[in-house]
Design a protein around this motif. Structure first.
Motif, PDB file in Angstrom:
ATOM      1  N   UNK A  75      44.605  26.295  40.555  1.00  0.00           N
ATOM      2  CA  UNK A  75      44.454  24.830  40.374  1.00  0.00           C
ATOM      3  C   UNK A  75      43.437  24.477  39.293  1.00  0.00           C
ATOM      4  N   UNK A  76      42.643  25.455  38.828  1.00  0.00           N
ATOM      5  CA  UNK A  76      41.589  25.142  37.836  1.00  0.00           C
ATOM      6  C   UNK A  76      42.211  24.600  36.550  1.00  0.00           C
ATOM      7  N   UNK A  77      43.316  25.219  36.125  1.00  0.00           N
ATOM      8  CA  UNK A  77      43.950  24.826  34.848  1.00  0.00           C
ATOM      9  C   UNK A  77      45.361  25.399  34.829  1.00  0.00           C
ATOM     10  N   UNK A  78      46.261  24.738  34.124  1.00  0.00           N
ATOM     11  CA  UNK A  78      47.655  25.209  34.097  1.00  0.00           C
ATOM     12  C   UNK A  78      47.806  26.602  33.459  1.00  0.00           C
ATOM     13  N   UNK A  79      46.833  27.012  32.634  1.00  0.00           N
ATOM     14  CA  UNK A  79      46.931  28.316  31.961  1.00  0.00           C
ATOM     15  C   UNK A  79      46.378  29.480  32.780  1.00  0.00           C
ATOM     16  N   UNK A  80      45.854  29.178  33.964  1.00  0.00           N
ATOM     17  CA  UNK A  80      45.241  30.261  34.751  1.00  0.00           C
ATOM     18  C   UNK A  80      46.306  31.199  35.331  1.00  0.00           C
ATOM     19  N   UNK A  81      46.047  32.495  35.147  1.00  0.00           N
ATOM     20  CA  UNK A  81      46.862  33.547  35.755  1.00  0.00           C
ATOM     21  C   UNK A  81      45.958  34.195  36.801  1.00  0.00           C
ATOM     22  N   UNK A  82      46.427  34.257  38.052  1.00  0.00           N
ATOM     23  CA  UNK A  82      45.591  34.775  39.137  1.00  0.00           C
ATOM     24  C   UNK A  82      45.671  36.303  39.167  1.00  0.00           C
ATOM     25  N   UNK A  83      44.491  36.916  39.163  1.00  0.00           N
ATOM     26  CA  UNK A  83      44.437  38.381  39.120  1.00  0.00           C
ATOM     27  C   UNK A  83      44.151  38.921  40.520  1.00  0.00           C
ATOM     28  N   UNK A  84      44.951  39.894  40.938  1.00  0.00           N
ATOM     29  CA  UNK A  84      44.728  40.538  42.246  1.00  0.00           C
ATOM     30  C   UNK A  84      44.729  42.052  42.035  1.00  0.00           C
ATOM     31  N   UNK A  85      43.986  42.787  42.873  1.00  0.00           N
ATOM     32  CA  UNK A  85      43.954  44.249  42.698  1.00  0.00           C
ATOM     33  C   UNK A  85      45.221  44.924  43.230  1.00  0.00           C
ATOM     34  N   UNK A  86      45.505  46.090  42.681  1.00  0.00           N
ATOM     35  CA  UNK A  86      46.715  46.813  43.099  1.00  0.00           C
ATOM     36  C   UNK A  86      46.452  47.587  44.402  1.00  0.00           C
ATOM     37  N   UNK A  87      46.335  46.798  45.476  1.00  0.00           N
ATOM     38  CA  UNK A  87      46.170  47.368  46.819  1.00  0.00           C
ATOM     39  C   UNK A  87      47.331  46.847  47.655  1.00  0.00           C
ATOM     40  N   UNK A  88      47.458  47.330  48.859  1.00  0.00           N
ATOM     41  CA  UNK A  88      48.534  46.812  49.730  1.00  0.00           C
ATOM     42  C   UNK A  88      48.356  45.308  49.929  1.00  0.00           C
ATOM     43  N   UNK A  89      47.117  44.871  50.170  1.00  0.00           N
ATOM     44  CA  UNK A  89      46.854  43.431  50.354  1.00  0.00           C
ATOM     45  C   UNK A  89      47.138  42.660  49.066  1.00  0.00           C
ATOM     46  N   UNK A  90      46.759  43.253  47.928  1.00  0.00           N
ATOM     47  CA  UNK A  90      47.002  42.592  46.636  1.00  0.00           C
ATOM     48  C   UNK A  90      48.490  42.397  46.387  1.00  0.00           C
ATOM     49  N   UNK A  91      49.278  43.368  46.808  1.00  0.00           N
ATOM     50  CA  UNK A  91      50.734  43.263  46.599  1.00  0.00           C
ATOM     51  C   UNK A  91      51.337  42.195  47.534  1.00  0.00           C
TER      52      UNK A  91
END
Ligand code: G3P
Length: 217
Positions: A75-91
């Motif tokens: 929601x911060x900005x339309x260009x934001x891509x949310x980064x998550x780690x490659x873990x089971x929870x991240x997936x």
């Protein structure tokens, strides 16, 4: 290949923005912490400088917390891509948030098998860490090549973002391997300009010109 800067530092971003060659920005919790500002404020400020994809990473480790945190970052900005780690929870977070139309960058990728999982989960970007694989005695560029081949074989739309690029050869080799994006610190981007023959050639051009047109100089 798109060029992203891997930094949360506004001065570096402003300097590089003048060159007109920066397509986006990646950050991580270490880079944001270095700047000492609230992530919402720092990401919003970055979005004002660079008009492109800006990755902002979650700091939760459980899917049930990553999901609301990811929605908040998006929601911060339309260009934001949310980064998550490659873990089971991240997936789990990637599968859930991508179905809501949020774009995800799945980070801390160190194998082609992990990259396959991220693509299946609808990731917009996968981030394999080239330099850190090399640090362990592996070959980070080979991993980029493998992931690009797998994604091409099955027509995955996930973009391969070569991260942890520390040297100009890293950047060149990842471009040759077919990475869609290379993200690098300011120092690496700045080094890409350098060649002694450029300096030597320019010096000679200026001397030859001055001899004829500015003889008193
Ligand atoms: O975005 C990932 C990148 O920041 C990692 O770089 O040099 O810390 O391995 P490095």
């Amino acid at each position: 290949m798109k060029i992203f800067l891997d930094t949360g530092n506004l001065d570096e971003l402003k300097k590089a923005a003048q060159w007109g060659i920066v397509d986006g920005v990646t950050t991580n919790p270490s880079l944001i912490a270095k700047e000492g500002k609230k992530i919402e404020d720092q990401i919003a400020a970055i979005c004002e400088i660079i008009d492109g994809d800006i990755s902002a990473e979650v700091v939760s480790t459980k899917a049930e917390d990553m999901i609301p945190e990811g929605r908040k970052l998006a929601k911060i900005h339309k260009n934001v891509v949310v980064k998550v780690p490659l873990t089971r929870d991240g997936i789990i977070a990637c599968s859930t948030l991508s179905k809501e139309g949020i774009r995800l960058n799945v980070t801390l990728c160190f194998s082609a098998g992990q990259a396959l999982l991220a693509a299946k989960a609808g990731a917009y970007i996968i981030s394999p860490f080239v330099g850190r694989i090399d640090d362990m005695g592996g070959n980070g560029v080979d991993l980029i090549r493998q992931i690009c081949t797998i994604y091409k074989n099955y027509n995955f739309k996930t973009q391969v973002l070569a991260a942890s690029l520390r040297t100009p050869p890293h950047v060149i080799d990842c471009a040759l391997a077919g990475a869609h994006i290379g993200t690098m610190p300011f120092k690496t981007l700045d080094m890409l300009f350098n060649h002694p023959l450029t300096d030597k050639g320019l010096e000679q051009f200026m001397k030859d010109w001055a001899k004829v047109f500015e003889p008193t100089k």
